[in-house]
Design a protein around this motif. Structure first.
Motif, PDB file in Angstrom:
ATOM      1  N   ALA A   1     -50.673 -12.425  75.242  1.00  0.00           N
ATOM      2  CA  ALA A   1     -51.608 -11.704  74.282  1.00  0.00           C
ATOM      3  C   ALA A   1     -52.960 -11.415  75.297  1.00  0.00           C
ATOM      4  O   ALA A   1     -53.968 -10.451  74.909  1.00  0.00           O
ATOM      5  CB  ALA A   1     -51.973 -12.378  73.270  1.00  0.00           C
ATOM      6  N   ARG A   2     -53.036 -12.129  76.094  1.00  0.00           N
ATOM      7  CA  ARG A   2     -54.434 -12.253  76.984  1.00  0.00           C
ATOM      8  C   ARG A   2     -54.398 -11.297  78.076  1.00  0.00           C
ATOM      9  O   ARG A   2     -55.167 -11.035  78.509  1.00  0.00           O
ATOM     10  CB  ARG A   2     -54.836 -13.570  77.315  1.00  0.00           C
ATOM     11  N   ARG A   3     -53.094 -11.303  78.829  1.00  0.00           N
ATOM     12  CA  ARG A   3     -52.942 -10.480  79.825  1.00  0.00           C
ATOM     13  C   ARG A   3     -52.023  -9.227  79.796  1.00  0.00           C
ATOM     14  O   ARG A   3     -52.219  -8.399  80.747  1.00  0.00           O
ATOM     15  CB  ARG A   3     -52.408 -11.467  81.012  1.00  0.00           C
ATOM     16  N   ALA A   4     -51.248  -9.089  78.908  1.00  0.00           N
ATOM     17  CA  ALA A   4     -50.321  -8.015  78.961  1.00  0.00           C
ATOM     18  C   ALA A   4     -50.921  -6.874  77.653  1.00  0.00           C
ATOM     19  O   ALA A   4     -51.571  -7.298  76.875  1.00  0.00           O
ATOM     20  CB  ALA A   4     -49.105  -8.651  78.434  1.00  0.00           C
ATOM     21  N   THR A   5     -50.265  -5.796  77.791  1.00  0.00           N
ATOM     22  CA  THR A   5     -50.549  -4.694  76.970  1.00  0.00           C
ATOM     23  C   THR A   5     -49.694  -5.047  75.744  1.00  0.00           C
ATOM     24  O   THR A   5     -48.458  -4.879  75.537  1.00  0.00           O
ATOM     25  CB  THR A   5     -50.258  -3.148  77.391  1.00  0.00           C
ATOM     26  N   LEU A   6     -50.142  -5.299  74.477  1.00  0.00           N
ATOM     27  CA  LEU A   6     -49.516  -5.876  73.452  1.00  0.00           C
ATOM     28  C   LEU A   6     -50.469  -5.348  72.095  1.00  0.00           C
ATOM     29  O   LEU A   6     -51.711  -5.488  71.930  1.00  0.00           O
ATOM     30  CB  LEU A   6     -49.492  -7.210  73.574  1.00  0.00           C
ATOM     31  N   ASP A   7     -49.745  -4.932  71.257  1.00  0.00           N
ATOM     32  CA  ASP A   7     -50.005  -4.484  69.942  1.00  0.00           C
ATOM     33  C   ASP A   7     -49.940  -5.623  68.828  1.00  0.00           C
ATOM     34  O   ASP A   7     -48.974  -6.071  68.299  1.00  0.00           O
ATOM     35  CB  ASP A   7     -49.106  -3.446  69.359  1.00  0.00           C
ATOM     36  N   VAL A   8     -51.110  -6.445  69.089  1.00  0.00           N
ATOM     37  CA  VAL A   8     -51.006  -7.845  68.473  1.00  0.00           C
ATOM     38  C   VAL A   8     -50.966  -7.637  67.050  1.00  0.00           C
ATOM     39  O   VAL A   8     -50.239  -8.497  66.472  1.00  0.00           O
ATOM     40  CB  VAL A   8     -52.477  -8.624  68.547  1.00  0.00           C
ATOM     41  N   ARG A   9     -51.491  -6.497  66.297  1.00  0.00           N
ATOM     42  CA  ARG A   9     -51.415  -6.549  64.778  1.00  0.00           C
ATOM     43  C   ARG A   9     -49.779  -6.326  64.527  1.00  0.00           C
ATOM     44  O   ARG A   9     -49.420  -6.819  63.483  1.00  0.00           O
ATOM     45  CB  ARG A   9     -52.103  -5.285  64.351  1.00  0.00           C
ATOM     46  N   LEU A  10     -49.201  -5.496  65.190  1.00  0.00           N
ATOM     47  CA  LEU A  10     -47.684  -5.292  64.796  1.00  0.00           C
ATOM     48  C   LEU A  10     -47.021  -6.554  65.171  1.00  0.00           C
ATOM     49  O   LEU A  10     -45.909  -6.611  64.546  1.00  0.00           O
ATOM     50  CB  LEU A  10     -47.173  -4.092  65.813  1.00  0.00           C
ATOM     51  N   ALA A  11     -47.141  -7.183  66.356  1.00  0.00           N
ATOM     52  CA  ALA A  11     -46.509  -8.299  66.533  1.00  0.00           C
ATOM     53  C   ALA A  11     -46.559  -9.380  65.601  1.00  0.00           C
ATOM     54  O   ALA A  11     -45.610  -9.988  65.256  1.00  0.00           O
ATOM     55  CB  ALA A  11     -46.995  -8.881  67.925  1.00  0.00           C
ATOM     56  N   LEU A  12     -47.906  -9.437  64.902  1.00  0.00           N
ATOM     57  CA  LEU A  12     -48.277 -10.523  63.953  1.00  0.00           C
ATOM     58  C   LEU A  12     -47.529  -9.923  62.510  1.00  0.00           C
ATOM     59  O   LEU A  12     -46.778 -10.847  61.841  1.00  0.00           O
ATOM     60  CB  LEU A  12     -49.531 -10.434  63.875  1.00  0.00           C
ATOM     61  N   ARG A  13     -47.278  -8.924  62.215  1.00  0.00           N
ATOM     62  CA  ARG A  13     -46.462  -8.269  61.337  1.00  0.00           C
ATOM     63  C   ARG A  13     -44.874  -8.532  61.333  1.00  0.00           C
ATOM     64  O   ARG A  13     -44.268  -9.176  60.529  1.00  0.00           O
ATOM     65  CB  ARG A  13     -46.515  -6.816  60.997  1.00  0.00           C
TER      66      ARG A  13
ATOM     67  N   ALA B   1     -44.294 -16.972  81.833  1.00  0.00           N
ATOM     68  CA  ALA B   1     -45.098 -16.149  81.230  1.00  0.00           C
ATOM     69  C   ALA B   1     -45.890 -15.280  82.308  1.00  0.00           C
ATOM     70  O   ALA B   1     -46.030 -14.336  82.594  1.00  0.00           O
ATOM     71  CB  ALA B   1     -46.043 -16.467  79.943  1.00  0.00           C
ATOM     72  N   HIS B   2     -46.460 -16.253  83.179  1.00  0.00           N
ATOM     73  CA  HIS B   2     -47.454 -15.700  84.238  1.00  0.00           C
ATOM     74  C   HIS B   2     -46.373 -15.125  85.349  1.00  0.00           C
ATOM     75  O   HIS B   2     -46.888 -14.146  85.838  1.00  0.00           O
ATOM     76  CB  HIS B   2     -48.223 -16.825  85.121  1.00  0.00           C
ATOM     77  N   MET B   3     -45.144 -15.495  85.591  1.00  0.00           N
ATOM     78  CA  MET B   3     -44.390 -15.171  86.642  1.00  0.00           C
ATOM     79  C   MET B   3     -44.040 -13.747  86.112  1.00  0.00           C
ATOM     80  O   MET B   3     -43.847 -12.936  86.720  1.00  0.00           O
ATOM     81  CB  MET B   3     -43.248 -15.827  86.735  1.00  0.00           C
ATOM     82  N   ALA B   4     -43.566 -13.506  84.814  1.00  0.00           N
ATOM     83  CA  ALA B   4     -43.217 -12.195  84.242  1.00  0.00           C
ATOM     84  C   ALA B   4     -44.306 -11.154  84.360  1.00  0.00           C
ATOM     85  O   ALA B   4     -43.996  -9.958  85.095  1.00  0.00           O
ATOM     86  CB  ALA B   4     -42.656 -12.354  83.032  1.00  0.00           C
ATOM     87  N   LEU B   5     -45.364 -11.771  84.095  1.00  0.00           N
ATOM     88  CA  LEU B   5     -46.683 -10.813  84.220  1.00  0.00           C
ATOM     89  C   LEU B   5     -46.925 -10.218  85.741  1.00  0.00           C
ATOM     90  O   LEU B   5     -47.119  -9.289  86.067  1.00  0.00           O
ATOM     91  CB  LEU B   5     -47.911 -11.609  83.781  1.00  0.00           C
ATOM     92  N   ARG B   6     -46.692 -11.115  86.716  1.00  0.00           N
ATOM     93  CA  ARG B   6     -47.010 -10.940  87.989  1.00  0.00           C
ATOM     94  C   ARG B   6     -46.037  -9.960  88.702  1.00  0.00           C
ATOM     95  O   ARG B   6     -46.197  -9.210  89.497  1.00  0.00           O
ATOM     96  CB  ARG B   6     -46.861 -12.451  88.821  1.00  0.00           C
TER      97      ARG B   6
END
Length: 263
Positions: free
Chosen positions: A70-82, A230-235
């Motif tokens: 949530a802090r480092r990737a492009t993420l639709d937080v609202r949809l993810a929370l729904r 998570a950090h490895m996937a982002l990298r």
């Protein structure tokens, strides 16, 4: 800790860290953690203790991975929370029905689906590896509704009912339904998976089917693995996630086949 030796506890913690890493990258960490618990827990304890302990540990690792994404990737937080909220309720419902379902009937069907998925991803090397083009419109209401139904209700219920491979199924559903790349789908899946784990835990915990003396130690290792994954996937990006996805799908098919015909 329920007559568990120090060596066994350390091995379970190691399994939890590896499971956290796999879960953070593409889901499916239960392939490692749940069998380890079933083997490592004292034989006089019923299998529900492994299920409850697995949920209590997994929720921590998926939560750390979800926060990292949530802090480092492009993420639709609202949809993810729904999706996560809906999955929580569905997983709780699935956990309530778990004892009434003959899993031997469902497992062959799941294996067929997974083999089809593995073939599709192998034959489509660009599946989920390309990021959305700049200016791409958000998913339509119809696609969002389909994602809520399939990922929130269907896969959430499956996690409470059976469980293995939930994170992987979420990724595979979210890529085509919401037109996400694998990295963004994995990030979204982590939020949804937190909901499914909490939903199952709400059913198992009041029944006392979790080894709370062991949970904090395994949870620490699971969180460390989730953070690293998570950090490895982002990298490394979606191409790396695709490779891990295929490996996890192969492992899941093998695990289900073992349970079905040889266990």
């Amino acid at each position: 800790m329920a007559d568990i030796s120090l060596t066994t506890a350390l091995l379970l913690c190691l399994a939890a860290s590896l499971a956290g890493w796999v879960d953070a990258v593409v889901g499916g960490g239960g392939l490692l953690q749940l069998p380890a618990l079933l083997i490592g827990l004292p034989p006089h304890l019923p299998p529900t203790y492994a299920l409850g302990t697995n949920k209590a540990v997994s929720v921590t690792g998926t939560a750390i991975a979800a926060l990292t994404y949530a802090r480092r990737a492009t993420l639709d937080v609202r949809l993810a929370l729904r999706l996560g909220g809906l999955a929580l309720a569905s997983a709780a419902g699935g956990a309530l029905f778990a004892s009434a379902v003959d899993k031997r009937v469902l497992q062959p069907l799941i294996m067929v689906v997974l083999l089809a998925v593995a073939a599709f991803v192998t034959l489509r090397p660009r599946f989920g590896t390309l990021p959305a083009a700049p200016g791409t419109a958000p998913p339509s209401r119809r696609r969002v509704a389909a994602a809520l139904l399939v990922a929130g209700v269907g896969i959430g219920f499956y996690d409470g009912l059976i469980g293995p491979g939930t994170g992987t199924f979420l990724v595979l559903a979210l890529v085509p339904l919401l037109r996400l790349d694998l990295l963004t789908a994995s990030a979204t899946a982590k939020v949804v998976n937190v909901g499914t784990n909490v939903g199952g835990l709400l059913v198992f915990a009041p029944r006392g089917t979790a080894l709370w003396g062991l949970v904090p130690f395994m949870a620490l290792f699971n969180m460390a693995g989730g953070w690293a994954g998570a950090h490895m996937a982002l990298r490394r990006g979606s191409g790396f996630v695709r490779v891990v996805l295929l490996a996890v799908v192969a492992g899941l098919v093998a695990k289900l086949a073992w349970d079905q015909w040889w266990a």
